[in-house]
Design a protein around this motif. Structure first.
Motif, mmCIF file in Angstrom:
data_model
loop_
_atom_site.group_PDB
_atom_site.id
_atom_site.type_symbol
_atom_site.label_atom_id
_atom_site.label_comp_id
_atom_site.label_asym_id
_atom_site.label_seq_id
_atom_site.Cartn_x
_atom_site.Cartn_y
_atom_site.Cartn_z
ATOM 1 N N LYS A 168 0.892 -1.094 -0.315
ATOM 2 C CA LYS A 168 -0.363 0.081 0.115
ATOM 3 C C LYS A 168 0.893 1.757 -0.207
ATOM 4 O O LYS A 168 0.799 2.177 -0.864
ATOM 5 C CB LYS A 168 -0.780 0.068 0.808
ATOM 6 C CG LYS A 168 -1.972 -1.024 1.232
ATOM 7 C CD LYS A 168 -2.495 -1.044 2.855
ATOM 8 C CE LYS A 168 -1.641 -1.023 4.110
ATOM 9 N NZ LYS A 168 -0.881 -2.260 4.292
ATOM 10 N N SER A 169 1.486 1.610 1.073
ATOM 11 C CA SER A 169 2.887 2.463 1.090
ATOM 12 C C SER A 169 3.576 2.948 -0.885
ATOM 13 O O SER A 169 3.453 4.188 -0.950
ATOM 14 C CB SER A 169 3.494 2.415 1.670
ATOM 15 O OG SER A 169 2.999 2.484 3.608
ATOM 16 N N VAL A 170 3.833 1.933 -0.491
ATOM 17 C CA VAL A 170 4.982 2.341 -2.143
ATOM 18 C C VAL A 170 3.767 2.176 -2.589
ATOM 19 O O VAL A 170 3.546 3.304 -3.767
ATOM 20 C CB VAL A 170 5.823 0.633 -2.221
ATOM 21 C CG1 VAL A 170 6.235 1.080 -4.054
ATOM 22 C CG2 VAL A 170 6.178 0.213 -1.535
ATOM 23 N N ILE A 189 -1.914 10.638 2.814
ATOM 24 C CA ILE A 189 -2.537 10.129 4.019
ATOM 25 C C ILE A 189 -1.953 8.664 4.466
ATOM 26 O O ILE A 189 -2.355 8.455 3.853
ATOM 27 C CB ILE A 189 -3.627 10.328 4.992
ATOM 28 C CG1 ILE A 189 -4.049 11.658 4.602
ATOM 29 C CG2 ILE A 189 -3.500 10.964 6.269
ATOM 30 C CD1 ILE A 189 -5.292 12.128 4.735
ATOM 31 N N ASN A 190 -0.753 8.086 4.773
ATOM 32 C CA ASN A 190 0.286 6.993 4.995
ATOM 33 C C ASN A 190 -0.750 6.395 6.550
ATOM 34 O O ASN A 190 -0.994 7.550 8.016
ATOM 35 C CB ASN A 190 1.278 6.812 5.577
ATOM 36 C CG ASN A 190 1.818 5.875 6.291
ATOM 37 O OD1 ASN A 190 3.018 5.461 6.461
ATOM 38 N ND2 ASN A 190 1.304 4.523 5.054
ATOM 39 N N GLU A 191 -1.540 5.336 7.013
ATOM 40 C CA GLU A 191 -2.015 5.127 7.951
ATOM 41 C C GLU A 191 -3.294 5.706 8.392
ATOM 42 O O GLU A 191 -3.030 6.123 9.281
ATOM 43 C CB GLU A 191 -0.672 4.400 9.174
ATOM 44 C CG GLU A 191 -0.809 3.610 8.938
ATOM 45 C CD GLU A 191 -1.197 2.040 9.188
ATOM 46 O OE1 GLU A 191 -1.596 1.313 7.447
ATOM 47 O OE2 GLU A 191 -1.993 2.060 9.431
ATOM 48 N N MET A 232 -4.665 8.082 -0.042
ATOM 49 C CA MET A 232 -4.578 7.514 1.990
ATOM 50 C C MET A 232 -4.172 6.137 1.509
ATOM 51 O O MET A 232 -4.843 5.387 0.542
ATOM 52 C CB MET A 232 -5.629 7.571 2.366
ATOM 53 C CG MET A 232 -6.830 8.986 1.829
ATOM 54 S SD MET A 232 -7.992 9.606 2.883
ATOM 55 C CE MET A 232 -8.815 8.451 2.561
ATOM 56 N N ASP A 233 -3.483 5.357 2.717
ATOM 57 C CA ASP A 233 -3.335 3.805 3.038
ATOM 58 C C ASP A 233 -3.867 3.278 4.431
ATOM 59 O O ASP A 233 -3.367 4.706 4.798
ATOM 60 C CB ASP A 233 -2.048 3.949 1.883
ATOM 61 C CG ASP A 233 -1.255 4.035 2.704
ATOM 62 O OD1 ASP A 233 -0.743 4.543 3.415
ATOM 63 O OD2 ASP A 233 -0.244 2.606 2.780
ATOM 64 N N THR A 234 -4.129 2.124 4.447
ATOM 65 C CA THR A 234 -3.952 1.897 5.621
ATOM 66 C C THR A 234 -4.464 0.417 6.252
ATOM 67 O O THR A 234 -4.682 -0.270 5.337
ATOM 68 C CB THR A 234 -4.786 2.980 6.525
ATOM 69 O OG1 THR A 234 -5.519 2.537 7.662
ATOM 70 C CG2 THR A 234 -6.716 1.785 6.575
HETATM 71 MG MG LIG Z 1 2.523 0.863 4.456
#
Ligand SMILES: [Mg+2]
Ligand SMILES: Nc1ncnc2c1ncn2[C@@H]1O[C@H](COP(=O)(O)OP(=O)(O)OP(=O)(O)O)[C@@H](O)[C@H]1O
Length: 477
Positions: A33-35, A132-134, A165-167
């Protein structure tokens, strides 16, 4: 610069192609998700229109709940894929990374939300977009306010401004769960309508949500880039965290809703507050009043029967009321039973006995001036809740040790039935403090009374220890 070869897993590929103003991706640990979010920003930076000098400029806020997490995880992901000194330059003074390749120049500002100043600073920026991360850890207001900040560079060149945004999965019932599964709340809809008015990009979806498969599902994503047995190892190493935790972090499902669990799961309306109510106020017994002060003072009227059962006959609740305004209401309320102030034993929030400014009386002093007898209630929340729980669970002569006239004390009764509940912290974990709401004030009043008197009467202070929310309901996060 050549960006590292990047092939997104299927759900992330759809996330990257989305033209939505807000797009969110949710999945288990390690699903990429973050990448994927980093790549979404790179792609958006490349989509901006060149300025007079032929440069495609953009500015993004990279947001995480705390600076600690921002440094430990978010930045690390970015620099793994866009190495400092190769893909751009990190400027520590500004806590900013400037990504440079070809005609792209993009400022990535790292911002956390540790203090109100941090939030203010974030929401004063002009941005092309944000990541927006997490996001499950972030207050919803941040998203709402960011929507209006996306106006860099000027409107002729900005393209597809938006928020990625990822979470990991948030808890069921949380703002973030609702945002992903229900039509957006009015304030978000209104902000989006404004932001997308005259969009140079043509019609765009306002919000799109993407959910990845679980880590043990047949079509689990990103496995080829994780160490072998990643999820099996995670399951083995975190067995003590319980099914709920694994369900969220390995299987990628929404977590159970730990908020709104009743403070008094022992309560049964038909037992503790039967209708018709079998008791009436009795002039022959001592009259007790529990009091809560503050901006929403509340009172409960109670007596202890000869067999030790406590009975609550009525409640008095207020909104936006000072102690001075409250005292006449209290006296009028008691007059309904023909009770004079001097005939009552009041137990009040101990906070009402101190903190008087010069020439200002404390709540306790004001009550005494009007003829009330007032005693400090129990301060320890553990003991207060414990005393009420114990009475609820005690049976005396076939009936509970605490009974409530629900007709006369509706807020108290509804609170007992579940409206007086625990709150959740930002990580979705249960907070040991009950939520402050209109039901909590009469409940505080009751606890100030019973926490002190029921305990001292029984002389069993040590035997009564309130269970924590966790021990009542099992592990939640
Ligand atoms: Mg992550
Ligand atoms: N498309 C890809 N190609 C190669 N490696 C990848 C790819 N996507 C992710 N990775 C690698 O997989 C690992 C997990 O990715 P990432 O950190 O993006 O997952 P995540 O879903 O954000 O995890 P978490 O839930 O723990 O935050 C990282 O080491 C990352 O570099």
């Amino acid at each position: 610069m050549n960006i590292l070869p990047y092939t997104p897993p299927p759900t992330i590929s759809r996330f990257l192609q989305s033209r939505a103003f807000i797009r969110s991706i949710m999945g288990p640990f390690g699903s990429g998700k973050s990448v994927g979010s980093v790549m979404a920003l790179v792609k958006n930076a490349m989509e901006q229109q060149p300025d007079a000098k032929g440069m495609r400029r953009s500015r993004y806020a990279i947001i995480r709940n705390t600076y600690r997490q921002l440094d430990d995880t978010t930045k690390k992901t970015i620099f793994d894929w866009l190495p400092d000194g190769v893909a751009g330059t990190y400027k520590s003074g500004k806590n900013m990374f400037v990504l440079r390749f070809g005609d792209v120049e993009s400022e990535w500002l790292f911002r956390a939300l540790d203090s109100p100043d941090d939030v203010r600073n974030l929401l004063s920026m002009e941005l092309t977009g944000a990541w927006i991360n997490e996001y499950r850890e972030i207050p919803s207001e941040v998203l709402i306010n960011l929507i209006g900040r996306l106006r860099y560079p000027e409107s002729s060149r900005i393209r597809l401004p938006g928020i990625v945004m990822d979470t990991n999965p948030p808890p069921l019932g949380s703002f973030w769960h609702r945002l992903a599964t229900e039509p957006p709340p009015a304030e978000i809809q209104a902000a989006l309508d404004v932001a997308l008015k005259d969009s140079p990009d043509g019609p765009r979806p306002l919000i799109e949500h993407f959910q990845q498969p679980g880590g043990k599902d047949e079509n689990a994503e990103n496995l080829e880039h994780l160490p072998p047995g990643y999820y099996d190892l995670m399951i083995a190493a975190n067995a003590d965290k319980g099914e709920d935790w694994l369900n969220v972090h390995v299987h990628g499902n929404y977590g159970p809703d730990p908020s709104n669990l009743p403070v008094y799961p022992q309560y049964r309306a038909n037992l503790h507050a039967p209708k018709p109510f079998p008791y009436r106020y009795n002039h022959g017994l001592t009259t007790y009043v529990g009091l809560d002060f503050g901006r929403t003072p509340a009172a409960v009227l109670a007596q202890q029967l000869k067999n030790d059962r406590w009975v609550v006959f009525s409640e008095l609740t207020t909104v936006n009321c000072t102690t001075e305004e409250f005292i006449p209401k209290l006296a009028a309320w008691l007059a309904r039973w023909d009770i004079k102030p001097s005939e009552v034993k009041c137990y009040g929030d101990p906070a009402g006995s101190y903190g008087s400014e010069q020439n200002r009386l404390t709540s306790f002093q004001m009550l005494r001036r009007e003829g009330f007898v007032i005693i400090k209630g129990e301060r320890s929340p553990e003991k207060r809740l414990g005393a009420v729980r114990k009475l609820l669970a005690t049976i005396i002569d076939g009936r509970p040790g605490l009974m409530i006239d629900a007709e006369e004390a509706p807020m108290l009764a509804e609170g007992f039935a579940g409206a007086y509940c625990f709150k959740r912290n930002q990580e979705g974990e249960m907070n040991p403090d009950p939520r402050k709401n209109k039901y909590s004030h009469p409940h505080d009043a009751l606890q100030h009374l019973l926490g002190r008197i029921a305990l001292s009467a029984g002389g069993q202070q040590d035997a009564i220890k309130a269970p924590t929310p966790w021990s009542l309901y099992g592990k939640t996060a």
